[in-house]
Design an enzyme around this catalytic site. Structure first.
Site, PDB file in Angstrom:
ATOM      1  N   HIS A   1       4.683   4.213  21.677  1.00 23.05           N
ATOM      2  CA  HIS A   1       4.007   3.958  22.294  1.00 23.05           C
ATOM      3  C   HIS A   1       4.287   3.624  24.168  1.00 23.05           C
ATOM      4  CE1 HIS A   1       2.667   3.623  18.477  1.00 23.05           C
ATOM      5  NE2 HIS A   1       3.697   2.727  18.439  1.00 23.05           N
TER       6      HIS A   1
ATOM      7  N   CYS B   1      -1.915   1.708   8.217  1.00 23.31           N
ATOM      8  CA  CYS B   1      -0.945   0.614   7.428  1.00 23.31           C
ATOM      9  C   CYS B   1      -1.489  -0.222   7.615  1.00 23.31           C
ATOM     10  CB  CYS B   1      -0.011   0.841   8.416  1.00 23.31           C
ATOM     11  SG  CYS B   1       0.488   1.835   9.479  1.00 23.31           S
TER      12      CYS B   1
ATOM     13  N   SER C   1      10.589   6.058   9.782  1.00 25.27           N
ATOM     14  CA  SER C   1      10.083   5.592  11.522  1.00 25.27           C
ATOM     15  C   SER C   1      10.464   4.140  11.626  1.00 25.27           C
ATOM     16  CB  SER C   1       7.990   6.092  11.333  1.00 25.27           C
ATOM     17  OG  SER C   1       8.438   5.121  12.589  1.00 25.27           O
TER      18      SER C   1
ATOM     19  N   CYS D   1       5.095  -7.053   7.622  1.00 28.19           N
ATOM     20  CA  CYS D   1       5.999  -7.048   8.720  1.00 28.19           C
ATOM     21  C   CYS D   1       6.627  -8.161  10.172  1.00 28.19           C
ATOM     22  CB  CYS D   1       6.088  -5.876   9.542  1.00 28.19           C
ATOM     23  SG  CYS D   1       7.008  -5.580  10.918  1.00 28.19           S
TER      24      CYS D   1
ATOM     25  N   SER E   1       8.608   5.579  16.799  1.00 30.51           N
ATOM     26  CA  SER E   1       7.378   4.414  18.113  1.00 30.51           C
ATOM     27  C   SER E   1       7.494   3.699  19.504  1.00 30.51           C
ATOM     28  CB  SER E   1       7.383   3.291  16.876  1.00 30.51           C
ATOM     29  OG  SER E   1       6.595   3.605  15.493  1.00 30.51           O
TER      30      SER E   1
ATOM     31  N   CYS F   1      -1.125  -3.433  15.505  1.00 28.61           N
ATOM     32  CA  CYS F   1      -0.807  -2.361  13.953  1.00 28.61           C
ATOM     33  C   CYS F   1      -1.516  -3.624  12.824  1.00 28.61           C
ATOM     34  CB  CYS F   1       0.399  -3.067  13.690  1.00 28.61           C
ATOM     35  SG  CYS F   1       0.935  -2.203  12.296  1.00 28.61           S
TER      36      CYS F   1
ATOM     37  N   ASN G   1      -5.904   4.031  15.836  1.00 30.02           N
ATOM     38  CA  ASN G   1      -7.280   3.343  14.683  1.00 30.02           C
ATOM     39  C   ASN G   1      -7.393   1.800  15.198  1.00 30.02           C
ATOM     40  OD1 ASN G   1      -7.732   4.746  12.290  1.00 30.02           O
ATOM     41  ND2 ASN G   1      -5.591   4.930  12.296  1.00 30.02           N
TER      42      ASN G   1
ATOM     43  N   GLU H   1       0.727  -1.236   0.042  1.00 32.05           N
ATOM     44  CA  GLU H   1       0.098  -0.082  -0.251  1.00 32.05           C
ATOM     45  C   GLU H   1       0.610   1.046   0.188  1.00 32.05           C
ATOM     46  OE1 GLU H   1      -2.396  -0.061   3.525  1.00 32.05           O
ATOM     47  OE2 GLU H   1      -2.874  -2.013   2.863  1.00 32.05           O
TER      48      GLU H   1
HETATM   49  N1  SAH Z   1       7.099  -0.303  11.610  1.00 29.21           N
HETATM   50  C1  SAH Z   1       7.948   1.369  11.896  1.00 29.21           C
HETATM   51  C2  SAH Z   1       7.397   2.124  10.273  1.00 29.21           C
HETATM   52  C3  SAH Z   1       5.294   1.776  10.997  1.00 29.21           C
HETATM   53  S1  SAH Z   1       4.624   3.314  11.169  1.00 29.21           S
HETATM   54  C4  SAH Z   1       7.591   2.102  12.741  1.00 29.21           C
HETATM   55  O1  SAH Z   1       7.086   0.868  13.087  1.00 29.21           O
HETATM   56  O2  SAH Z   1       7.378   3.051  13.047  1.00 29.21           O
HETATM   57  C5  SAH Z   1       3.518   3.794  11.880  1.00 29.21           C
HETATM   58  C6  SAH Z   1       3.469   4.346  12.821  1.00 29.21           C
HETATM   59  O3  SAH Z   1       2.072   3.730  12.832  1.00 29.21           O
HETATM   60  C7  SAH Z   1       3.615   3.255  13.468  1.00 29.21           C
HETATM   61  O4  SAH Z   1       4.262   4.418  14.468  1.00 29.21           O
HETATM   62  C8  SAH Z   1       3.131   2.568  14.209  1.00 29.21           C
HETATM   63  O5  SAH Z   1       3.323   1.757  15.458  1.00 29.21           O
HETATM   64  C9  SAH Z   1       1.446   3.189  14.238  1.00 29.21           C
HETATM   65  N2  SAH Z   1       0.949   2.128  14.524  1.00 29.21           N
HETATM   66  C10 SAH Z   1       0.428   1.051  13.190  1.00 29.21           C
HETATM   67  N3  SAH Z   1      -0.348   0.426  13.749  1.00 29.21           N
HETATM   68  C11 SAH Z   1      -1.340   1.708  14.191  1.00 29.21           C
HETATM   69  C12 SAH Z   1      -3.471   1.806  15.244  1.00 29.21           C
HETATM   70  N4  SAH Z   1      -3.962   0.756  14.671  1.00 29.21           N
HETATM   71  N5  SAH Z   1      -3.474   2.768  15.226  1.00 29.21           N
HETATM   72  C13 SAH Z   1      -2.362   3.851  15.867  1.00 29.21           C
HETATM   73  N6  SAH Z   1      -0.772   3.864  15.337  1.00 29.21           N
HETATM   74  C14 SAH Z   1      -0.102   2.657  14.765  1.00 29.21           C
END
Ligand code: SAH
Length: 341
Positions: free
Chosen positions: A208, A323, A183, A104, A206, A111, A282, A84
Site C-alpha cells: 500500500h 472485507c 495475506s 482486526c 499488503s 479498511c 473500495n 464474513e
Molecule cells: N489483514 C490481512 C488480510 C486482509 S486481506 C492484510 O492486511 O493483508 C484484504 C486486502 O484488502 C488487504 O490487502 C487490505 O489491505 C485490502 N483492503 C482493505 N480495505 C480495502 C479497501 N477499502 N479497498 C481496497 N482494498 C482494501
C-alpha cells in the site's frame, strides 16, 4: 482436530481408533450433525452429540451478486459474533475468501474490518467450516482458498497453521498449498516463521506504500515493522521458499498513487520476482480516503520497468463484498435494535 486427534478422543470414549478417520471424513464433507454420519453406530452418535458439537457456524445472511455470481455469507458464531466469507467464481475455479479473526486490531485507515477493533481469534474449526459450509450451501466445488477476509492471519498464526493442515489433509478437502493464499499487513515475525516452514502457499503482502512516511500514515503496523525491514523479510522469504510474493496495493487518490512511488516500488523489489496487484480502493463510508484515478498509469509505469503488475478485478460490488462491510452493517443493525428495545 486432525484424524489422529479425533482417534485419541474416540479412544477415550472406549471406541476403536479407526472411528477417528471416519468422523474426520464426515466432518470434512460438511455435515452439520453427528446424526448425518450414517456409518457410525447410533449409540455412538448419541454419545458424541452429548460430548461434542459439530457446527459452530450458522448462516445469518446470504447475498448473491446479480452481476457476477459472487456470494457473500454472514455467519453467526456460537458466542454471537459475526464473520464474513465470500465465494468468487473465476474461470480457473472457485475461490473462497475466509476471515481469520472477529474484527482486526491492525488499524489500517482504509479498511472496514478494523473499525471496531479485534474481538477474538477464530479457532481452526471456525475457519474450516467457512469453507465447508460455503461449499455445501452453494454447491460450488472449491479449488482455491484465500485468507483475505476479516482479520490479520499472522496475528492468529497458530490457529491459521492448523487450519492449513486441515484443509490440506488428503482425507479432507485436500486443497493443495499452491491453491492457498495468505495475506498479511506485514507482521515480520510471522513472515519469518512461515518462511521456515517452506510451505508452497502464496504469500500476499499488503504493501500500500513503498515509503515509510506514507505507509505509517495509512498502516499503523508500519510503525512497529517498517517497510524497509518488511522488504528485507520478503527478500529472505523468497530466498528460502523460492515462491514469488504478491504485493497488494490499494490505490488511494493523492496518497500512494504518485509516479515516484511506483519508481520506489521498482527499486525496492530489485532482486526478487514480485508481482504487484493493484486494487481499486473500495469506498468505505467511514473513511475520507478516495479511489485513485491513476490506476492504469501506475500499472504501466511499473510494467515498463519490468515489474509484473495487474489490476484486481472487483467482484460483488453490489453486495458489499469487500472485507468487513457486511459485518459492520450487521453490528449497526443490532445496535439500532437494542436502542429500540
Ligand atoms: N489483514 C490481512 C488480510 C486482509 S486481506 C492484510 O492486511 O493483508 C484484504 C486486502 O484488502 C488487504 O490487502 C487490505 O489491505 C485490502 N483492503 C482493505 N480495505 C480495502 C479497501 N477499502 N479497498 C481496497 N482494498 C482494501
Amino acid at each position: 482436530m486432525t484424524p489422529e486427534e479425533l482417534s485419541a478422543a474416540l479412544r477415550e470414549l472406549g471406541e476403536p481408533a479407526f472411528r477417528g478417520k471416519q468422523v474426520f471424513t464426515w466432518l470434512h464433507r460438511g455435515v452439520r450433525s453427528f446424526d448425518e454420519m450414517s456409518d457410525i453406530p447410533k449409540p455412538l452418535r448419541a454419545k458424541l452429540a452429548g460430548e461434542y458439537q459439530v457446527a459452530g457456524l450458522t448462516a445469518e445472511r446470504k447475498q448473491v451478486s446479480r452481476t457476477d455470481g459472487t456470494v457473500k455469507y454472514l455467519w453467526r458464531l456460537q458466542d454471537g459474533n459475526c464473520i464474513e466469507t465470500v465465494l468468487m467464481r473465476y474461470h480457473h475455479g472457485n475461490t473462497v475468501c475466509i476471515s481469520s479473526q472477529v474484527g482486526c486490531r491492525m488499524g489500517c485507515a482504509f479498511c472496514a474490518s478494523t473499525l471496531g477493533g479485534r474481538v477474538r481469534n477464530l479457532m481452526p474449526g471456525e475457519m474450516v467450516e467457512q469453507v465447508l459450509f460455503t461449499r455445501a450451501d452453494s454447491g460450488a466445488e472449491v479449488s482455491n482458498i484465500v485468507l483475505m477476509g476479516i482479520g490479520e492471519p499472522m496475528d492468529n498464526l497458530d490457529n491459521v497453521l492448523k487450519f492449513l493442515e486441515l484443509v490440506n489433509h488428503p482425507m479432507g478437502m485436500n486443497i493443495g498449498m499452491r491453491h492457498i493464499s495468505l495475506s498479511t499487513c506485514g507482521l515480520i515475525p510471522g513472515i519469518r516463521r512461515l518462511a521456515e516452514l517452506e510451505l508452497q502457499l502464496t504469500l500476499s503482502v499488503s504493501l500500500h506504500a513503498p515509503d515509510g512516511e506514507t505507509r505509517s500514515r495509512i498502516m499503523p503496523v508500519n510503525r512497529a515493522w517498517d517497510v524497509d525491514a518488511l522488504f528485507a523479510a520478503c527478500h529472505d522469504y523468497f530466498a528460502r521458499t523460492g515462491r514469488r510474493i504478491s504485493f497488494e496495493y490499494a490505490m488511494i487518490d493523492g496518497v500512494n498513487d504518485a509516479d515516484w512511488q511506483a519508481d520506489l516500488i521498482v527499486k525496492k523489489l530489485r532482486g526478487m520476482p514480485g508481482h504487484v496487484n493493484l486494487i481499486p480502493l473500495n469506498d468505505v463510508a467511514e473513511s475520507p480516503l478516495k479511489p485513485s484515478r491513476r490506476v492504469r498509469q501506475f500499472q504501466q509505469r511499473l510494467e515498463r520497468q519490468g515489474i509484473a503488475a495487474t489490476v484486481r478485478r472487483s467482484l460483488g460490488g453490489d453486495i458489499d463484498a469487500s472485507c468487513g462491510q457486511l459485518r459492520r452493517r450487521e453490528m449497526e443493525r443490532e445496535r439500532e435494535e437494542r436502542k429500540l428495545c
